[in-house]
Design a protein around this motif. Structure first.
Motif, PDB file in Angstrom:
ATOM      1  N   LEU A   2      -2.377  74.682 -43.008  1.00  0.00           N
ATOM      2  CA  LEU A   2      -2.859  75.702 -42.066  1.00  0.00           C
ATOM      3  C   LEU A   2      -1.709  76.563 -41.545  1.00  0.00           C
ATOM      4  O   LEU A   2      -1.877  77.768 -41.330  1.00  0.00           O
ATOM      5  CB  LEU A   2      -3.603  75.038 -40.904  1.00  0.00           C
ATOM      6  CG  LEU A   2      -4.943  74.386 -41.259  1.00  0.00           C
ATOM      7  CD1 LEU A   2      -5.522  73.663 -40.046  1.00  0.00           C
ATOM      8  CD2 LEU A   2      -5.935  75.414 -41.788  1.00  0.00           C
ATOM      9  N   THR A   3      -0.544  75.959 -41.310  1.00  0.00           N
ATOM     10  CA  THR A   3       0.598  76.769 -40.858  1.00  0.00           C
ATOM     11  C   THR A   3       1.040  77.732 -41.950  1.00  0.00           C
ATOM     12  O   THR A   3       1.428  78.874 -41.672  1.00  0.00           O
ATOM     13  CB  THR A   3       1.791  75.877 -40.437  1.00  0.00           C
ATOM     14  OG1 THR A   3       2.295  75.168 -41.561  1.00  0.00           O
ATOM     15  CG2 THR A   3       1.377  74.894 -39.359  1.00  0.00           C
ATOM     16  N   ILE A   4       0.964  77.282 -43.207  1.00  0.00           N
ATOM     17  CA  ILE A   4       1.307  78.177 -44.326  1.00  0.00           C
ATOM     18  C   ILE A   4       0.317  79.335 -44.393  1.00  0.00           C
ATOM     19  O   ILE A   4       0.694  80.493 -44.610  1.00  0.00           O
ATOM     20  CB  ILE A   4       1.326  77.404 -45.661  1.00  0.00           C
ATOM     21  CG1 ILE A   4       2.394  76.317 -45.635  1.00  0.00           C
ATOM     22  CG2 ILE A   4       1.582  78.358 -46.828  1.00  0.00           C
ATOM     23  CD1 ILE A   4       2.321  75.362 -46.803  1.00  0.00           C
ATOM     24  N   ALA A   5      -0.969  79.035 -44.198  1.00  0.00           N
ATOM     25  CA  ALA A   5      -1.989  80.084 -44.222  1.00  0.00           C
ATOM     26  C   ALA A   5      -1.754  81.115 -43.124  1.00  0.00           C
ATOM     27  O   ALA A   5      -1.903  82.325 -43.340  1.00  0.00           O
ATOM     28  CB  ALA A   5      -3.376  79.461 -44.060  1.00  0.00           C
ATOM     29  N   LEU A   6      -1.362  80.637 -41.947  1.00  0.00           N
ATOM     30  CA  LEU A   6      -1.102  81.555 -40.835  1.00  0.00           C
ATOM     31  C   LEU A   6       0.062  82.478 -41.163  1.00  0.00           C
ATOM     32  O   LEU A   6       0.055  83.672 -40.831  1.00  0.00           O
ATOM     33  CB  LEU A   6      -0.801  80.746 -39.567  1.00  0.00           C
ATOM     34  CG  LEU A   6      -0.877  81.485 -38.227  1.00  0.00           C
ATOM     35  CD1 LEU A   6      -2.261  82.069 -38.008  1.00  0.00           C
ATOM     36  CD2 LEU A   6      -0.504  80.537 -37.091  1.00  0.00           C
ATOM     37  N   LEU A  11      -8.626  74.057 -47.284  1.00  0.00           N
ATOM     38  CA  LEU A  11      -8.508  74.552 -45.907  1.00  0.00           C
ATOM     39  C   LEU A  11      -7.554  75.743 -45.838  1.00  0.00           C
ATOM     40  O   LEU A  11      -7.780  76.700 -45.095  1.00  0.00           O
ATOM     41  CB  LEU A  11      -8.027  73.426 -44.999  1.00  0.00           C
ATOM     42  CG  LEU A  11      -9.018  72.286 -44.767  1.00  0.00           C
ATOM     43  CD1 LEU A  11      -8.371  71.175 -43.956  1.00  0.00           C
ATOM     44  CD2 LEU A  11     -10.266  72.798 -44.056  1.00  0.00           C
ATOM     45  N   TRP A  12      -6.494  75.684 -46.597  1.00  0.00           N
ATOM     46  CA  TRP A  12      -5.537  76.787 -46.718  1.00  0.00           C
ATOM     47  C   TRP A  12      -6.262  78.035 -47.217  1.00  0.00           C
ATOM     48  O   TRP A  12      -6.063  79.141 -46.693  1.00  0.00           O
ATOM     49  CB  TRP A  12      -4.462  76.329 -47.675  1.00  0.00           C
ATOM     50  CG  TRP A  12      -3.342  77.247 -48.012  1.00  0.00           C
ATOM     51  CD1 TRP A  12      -3.184  78.564 -47.695  1.00  0.00           C
ATOM     52  CD2 TRP A  12      -2.180  76.883 -48.784  1.00  0.00           C
ATOM     53  NE1 TRP A  12      -2.015  79.046 -48.234  1.00  0.00           N
ATOM     54  CE2 TRP A  12      -1.382  78.044 -48.889  1.00  0.00           C
ATOM     55  CE3 TRP A  12      -1.760  75.706 -49.398  1.00  0.00           C
ATOM     56  CZ2 TRP A  12      -0.168  78.033 -49.586  1.00  0.00           C
ATOM     57  CZ3 TRP A  12      -0.559  75.698 -50.085  1.00  0.00           C
ATOM     58  CH2 TRP A  12       0.231  76.858 -50.172  1.00  0.00           C
ATOM     59  N   THR A  13      -7.137  77.871 -48.206  1.00  0.00           N
ATOM     60  CA  THR A  13      -7.894  78.985 -48.788  1.00  0.00           C
ATOM     61  C   THR A  13      -8.768  79.675 -47.742  1.00  0.00           C
ATOM     62  O   THR A  13      -8.828  80.905 -47.671  1.00  0.00           O
ATOM     63  CB  THR A  13      -8.784  78.463 -49.934  1.00  0.00           C
ATOM     64  OG1 THR A  13      -7.945  77.909 -50.954  1.00  0.00           O
ATOM     65  CG2 THR A  13      -9.637  79.573 -50.520  1.00  0.00           C
ATOM     66  N   VAL A  14      -9.443  78.879 -46.928  1.00  0.00           N
ATOM     67  CA  VAL A  14     -10.344  79.434 -45.913  1.00  0.00           C
ATOM     68  C   VAL A  14      -9.554  80.076 -44.777  1.00  0.00           C
ATOM     69  O   VAL A  14      -9.916  81.140 -44.263  1.00  0.00           O
ATOM     70  CB  VAL A  14     -11.267  78.326 -45.362  1.00  0.00           C
ATOM     71  CG1 VAL A  14     -12.105  78.849 -44.189  1.00  0.00           C
ATOM     72  CG2 VAL A  14     -12.177  77.795 -46.469  1.00  0.00           C
ATOM     73  N   ALA A  15      -8.459  79.423 -44.372  1.00  0.00           N
ATOM     74  CA  ALA A  15      -7.705  79.892 -43.210  1.00  0.00           C
ATOM     75  C   ALA A  15      -6.915  81.158 -43.486  1.00  0.00           C
ATOM     76  O   ALA A  15      -6.672  81.958 -42.573  1.00  0.00           O
ATOM     77  CB  ALA A  15      -6.759  78.786 -42.737  1.00  0.00           C
TER      78      ALA A  15
END
Length: 445
Positions: free
Chosen positions: A345-349, A289-293
């Motif tokens: 997801l917060t890391i991805a943002l 999810l991190w990869t996509v976000a």
């Protein structure tokens, strides 16, 4: 700028970005299989002790050494990246990382050669840290400097960052498959070596791809104009108003990312909250999810501004810290999954826009050195310390509330740094680079 800059090389911006993604995925695979082994294997194999806590801390310390070496590697490789070119240093970093990782798979344990085993492990980890210290900056810059518009620069420079969660997915998947295939006993005795030895194949693939890339157009212009700096790293440190906040921006993501990927895995297994296989599976899903976000966050940053998206990610991380660790402690697999995926997801943002935001805070003449050192220092202050600090906090307090507070403090530090940093340098036009005339603040704020 033409679609390709040489008849045989690869100069199209999207191809360069994808090549950067593949290369960083391989490098982070190498880096994080060590993290997984440090929490699951290295403590008893290389650091035997009557105290399981002391043994775990010793194993995690070797993980931290890789981060401590990162700013040194960033300074060394970044210096030559600004002097002789981005591409050559990227090839070097991949080669050093791959050889070091394969060597870990061949190292004898403490039972075989005694104290020489942990010493050799530390030396190899230092080499890994030096290599990855120059990897992120070079891959980000090559993608950034081939792109043509500010939005492209934001998106393409985020793709090498996607290599981090993809490397986590790949390393976790390989570890999980090997563990299931050979059983817990076989994994601990010899199976853990297989993921390290597999790195040799991946490195060959990465080298073939990187050798086909063209040099950065911005660096070629600097070389043609004879404006390459003699001592770029010295020039970087003469501007503390840039490199200090640039270093602080990365701390929060580094703290939470390494707690998610290293600390929580070992803590949950030792506290018997979740099995190691469950933790590896949750880690893989969260990383996917991190990869996509992450590139989606870069697209948002290209539209609404890099700093607003970066700040939103930092604030979200700080607010989620306490619910996340409460869910980890709950013992619920569903709670663990929800907590980990939202944390990812917060890391991805946060990390979607910061490749471009950090790199363009420095002029092109010193950009490799500046971005690499800032990223490395943030890694030391964040990722290197995080698993050790969290282990000490959890053992002394008997829970994870203090760990959540630690993450919240890291978020405050990065928030202050992000608000202090300005990122004014970018191409003044699609085909002309200016490293002395700042863009309007709105373009990169």
């Amino acid at each position: 700028m033409s679609e390709t800059t040489s008849p045989t090389g690869t100069g199209r911006p999207w191809r360069v970005a994808i090549a950067g993604l593949i290369g960083t995925t391989i490098e982070w695979y190498d880096f994080f299989i060590y993290a997984l082994a440090a929490t699951l294997v290295f403590a008893p194999q290389f650091f035997p002790s009557t105290s399981s806590l002391a043994s775990t801390l010793a194993a995690l310390s070797t993980f931290a050494i890789g981060f401590v070496a990162r700013p040194i590697g960033g300074a060394l490789i970044g210096h030559f990246g600004d002097r002789v070119g981005r591409k050559k240093m990227l090839v070097l970093s991949l080669l050093v990382m791959g050889i070091g990782t394969a060597l870990v798979g061949l190292l004898p344990t403490y039972a075989t050669i005694g104290v020489a085993a942990p010493i050799l492990l530390v030396l190899v980890r230092l080499a890994q840290g030096l290599a990855v210290g120059g990897e992120w900056g070079g891959a980000t810059l090559l993608a950034l400097e081939h792109a043509r518009t500010p939005a492209q620069r934001t998106l393409f420079s985020s793709l090498p960052q996607v290599g981090l969660p993809l490397g986590v997915v790949l390393s976790s998947m390989v570890f999980l498959v090997v563990r299931l295939a050979v059983g817990d006993g076989g994994f601990v005795s010899w199976g853990w070596r297989l993921p390290f030895l597999a790195s040799a194949v991946l490195v060959v693939v990465g080298l073939v791809i990187r050798l086909k890339l063209d040099e950065s157009p911005e660096f070629e212009r600097l070389r043609s104009a004879h404006t390459v700096r003699r001592a770029p790293i010295a020039d970087v440190f003469r501007a503390p108003r840039i490199w200090i906040p640039a270093s602080g921006v990365t701390i929060a993501a580094s703290v939470l990312g390494n707690l998610l990927l290293a600390f929580v895995l070992g803590y949950a297994a030792q506290a018997k909250l979740h099995s190691a296989s469950t933790m590896l599976t949750v880690t893989m899903v969260a990383a996917l999810l991190w990869t996509v976000a992450l590139p989606l966050a870069a697209v948002l940053a290209g539209r609404y501004g890099r700093r607003p998206v970066l700040v939103a990610g930092i604030v979200a991380m700080g607010l989620w810290a306490f619910p996340y660790f409460a869910l980890v402690e709950s013992g619920s697999t569903v709670g663990l999954f929800v907590g980990s995926t939202v944390a990812a997801l917060t890391i991805a943002l946060m990390t979607g826009p910061y490749g471009a935001y950090l790199a363009e805070a420095f002029p092109a003449e010193v950009r490799y050195s500046g971005a690499s050192v800032a990223y490395g220092i943030g890694g030391v202050l964040g990722g290197a310390c995080a698993p050790i600090v969290a282990t000490l906090l959890a053992s002394s307090t008997g829970g994870l509330t203090a760990v959540a507070g630690y993450v919240a403090v890291a978020a405050l530090v990065s928030l202050a740094a992000a608000l202090a940093l300005r990122s004014p340098y970018r191409p003044a036009a699609d085909d002309a680079v200016s490293t002395t005339s700042p863009a309007t603040p709105a373009a990169n704020a």
